[in-house]
Enzyme design. Structure first.
Site, short mmCIF file in Angstrom:
data_model
loop_
_atom_site.label_atom_id
_atom_site.label_comp_id
_atom_site.label_asym_id
_atom_site.label_seq_id
_atom_site.Cartn_x
_atom_site.Cartn_y
_atom_site.Cartn_z
CG ASP A 113 64.21 84.89 167.32
OD1 ASP A 113 65.24 85.19 166.70
OD2 ASP A 113 63.37 84.08 166.89
CG ASP A 315 69.82 86.17 163.84
OD1 ASP A 315 68.86 86.71 164.43
OD2 ASP A 315 70.03 84.94 163.88
#
Ligand SMILES: *[C@@H]1O[C@H](CO)[C@@H](O)[C@H](O)[C@H]1NC(C)=O
Ligand SMILES: *[C@@H]1O[C@H](CO)[C@@H](O)[C@H](O)[C@H]1NC(C)=O
Ligand SMILES: *[C@@H]1O[C@H](CO)[C@@H](O)[C@H](O)[C@H]1NC(C)=O
Ligand SMILES: *[C@@H]1O[C@H](CO)[C@@H](O)[C@H](O)[C@H]1NC(C)=O
Ligand SMILES: *[C@@H]1O[C@H](CO)[C@@H](O)[C@H](O)[C@H]1NC(C)=O
Ligand SMILES: *[C@@H]1O[C@H](CO)[C@@H](O)[C@H](O)[C@H]1NC(C)=O
Ligand SMILES: *[C@@H]1O[C@H](CO)[C@@H](O)[C@H](O)[C@H]1NC(C)=O
Length: 437
Positions: A113, A315
């Site tokens: 992540d 991201d």
């Protein structure tokens, strides 16, 4: 050129170059403990839905659904009222990695992540744990486990640590009710054949609201002190993500392996927000569809350093790219006016804009899409922004965010070598055939 360099690096990385001389003028005192550490290794990444025998339509639908929930969480991080007991973190993602913890090493898989920092896995004794495919880690069965004292800098790096008998306790909430709680500890983590001692992690004894089948924890790759790159004291990592639905794994290179990757240009300046130091904010000046530079004020993508609103982050765990609404509407209108095809409702698959494709596909002309970064123009391959979820349909893999932050998502990054160089505050891009050797 970039892709052949990349193949070379892949070949190189199979030989696992590690334990190299220390570069010990480290940035922070915190990292002195890893002086003799590994300096570079490769981690294979697998899409969370790989191996589930899903159609491309289902894969996209699920990934977009997760991505839109993630968008809400990322946006919630900006709006979190201070003074609440737990902060909110992104906490999911699209890619899993295999690693092991402890001595003897216990394998597990975890989500990678880039939108959060903490490394955690489920731990016994569980107050509440979800089912995982490997045995739940038992720190008492590991000779390398230590608890983390409350005075430690990494305990203080948590947003709201608590202290119980000098054991540092954490709570990490993910905005949608999912939450992990437990004690902080240090352990040896093993990636492939590379073992790294003394990594601080959360031993999650109370883990609620997480879906099953998506790993046994999470590896934070953000910019804060608790993340894997920060703890390893590496200032560079790169990934190369294969397209959704591909059976070939993606990969992540850390440390010296990433250091030898010079993607160079185009690139974009990384900005760190004091409000959310975790995020990788990049510098985007504008967008073009075909030869039309869209009339978007560059301030639409600028981070407001006074209050942390706005900006665009890169991201790995958000599927589509989301632009602030004005910018997105401008992109949408321009594609509609340049693509001379009937617009159809694609919302059942999670897309906002779809077109009915012509019966003769050679009549399909997709305009170029360019992101004008401060360090050059990134022209995306058309399959990174137009996707065919089912026959007869092509859909724009973008959407609109609502809270003022934009997100450069992972579909747009597929088959690209993306190098995060925090040392030089730059992210660079090079086209590549990811997973090819
Ligand atoms: C992780 O390990 C599992 C079980 O051994 C394996 O099926 C899977 O392919 C591995 N994933 C990666 C990305 O190496
Ligand atoms: C995969 O799914 C298809 C259609 O849903 C089904 O026909 C096929 O048997 C499945 N294959 C496996 C290996 O489960
Ligand atoms: C978790 O695994 C146990 C034992 O394998 C099983 O009995 C239980 O139903 C599973 N729980 C869920 C929610 O799938
Ligand atoms: C582990 O790191 C901490 C700092 O976080 C340090 O105080 C401790 O001495 C280290 N332990 C070992 C065994 O290296
Ligand atoms: C970023 O790209 C510019 C060209 O746009 C180039 O001059 C510069 O060297 C690149 N920076 C890095 C760190 O690669
Ligand atoms: C944040 O700051 C920007 C620019 O200074 C301002 O336009 C905006 O209204 C502020 N937003 C909030 C929520 O305070
Ligand atoms: C698109 O279809 C969905 C249901 O799949 C419906 O809720 C929505 O109103 C439709 N949108 C338009 C613009 O027709």
């Amino acid at each position: 050129m970039a892709s052949s360099l990349y193949s070379f690096l892949l070949a190189l990385s199979i030989v696992y170059i590690f334990v190299a001389p220390t570069h010990s003028t480290s940035r922070t005192a915190l990292n002195h403990r890893h002086e003799a550490k590994v300096t570079g290794f490769q981690i294979m990444l697998e899409h969370v839905d790989s191996g589930k025998n899903l159609t491309k339509f289902q894969l996209l639908e699920r990934a977009i659904e997760r991505g839109s929930r993630r968008l809400q969480r990322l946006e919630a991080m900006l709006n979190g009222p201070s003074g609440v007991e737990t902060s909110v973190y992104a906490g999911d993602g699209e890619y899993l990695m295999n690693l092991s913890i402890g001595t003897p090493a216990q394998p597990f898989s975890a989500i990678m992540d880039t939108g959060s920092d903490l490394i955690w896995t489920q731990c016994q004794p569980c107050t509440q744990c979800f089912n995982q495919s490997t045995p739940i880690f038992n720190p008492q069965g590991s000779s390398s486990f230590s608890t983390l004292p409350c005075s430690s800098q990494l305990c203080q790096a948590l947003s709201s640590p608590t202290c119980s008998n000098n054991f540092c306790q954490y709570t990490y909430g993910y905005g949608d009710g999912s939450e992990t709680q437990g004690s902080m500890g240090t352990e040896t983590l093993t990636f492939g054949s590379v073992s790294i001692p003394n990594i601080t992690f959360g031993c999650g004894e109370n883990n609620q609201g997480f879906g099953q089948g998506n790993g046994a924890g999470l590896v934070g790759m953000g910019r804060g002190p608790l993340s894997l790159p920060s703890q390893l004291d590496v200032t560079k990592f790169s990934y190369c993500m294969t397209p959704i639905g591909s059976s070939t794994p993606s990969n992540l290179l850390l440390g010296s392996l990433a250091n030898s990757v010079t993607a160079g240009s185009p690139n974009t300046t990384l900005i760190q927000s004091s409000q959310i130091p975790t995020f990788y904010y990049i510098t985007l000046n504008g967008l073009s569809v075909g030869s039309t530079r869209l009339p978007i004020d560059p301030s639409a993508f600028a981070l407001n350093s006074n209050n942390g609103t706005g900006g665009i982050i890169i991201d790995s765990g958000t599927t589509l790219t989301y632009f602030v609404n004005n910018a997105y509407q401008s992109v949408r209108q321009e594609f509609i006016s340049q693509i001379n095809l009937p617009v159809v409702n694609g919302s059942s698959s999670g897309f906002d804009l779809c077109f009915q494709t012509p019966s003769d596909p050679s009549n399909l002309q997709i305009p170029t899409f360019v992101m004008h970064f401060d360090g050059g123009d990134l022209e995306l391959p058309s399959e990174n922004y137009f996707i065919s979820p089912s026959n007869g349909l092509i859909c724009l893999a973008m959407g609109s965010s609502s809270q003022g932050m934009s997100i450069f998502g992972n579909i747009q990054q597929q088959n690209m070598l993306v190098v995060y160089d925090t040392g030089n505050s730059v992210v660079s891009f090079a086209s590549a055939q990811c997973g090819a050797s």
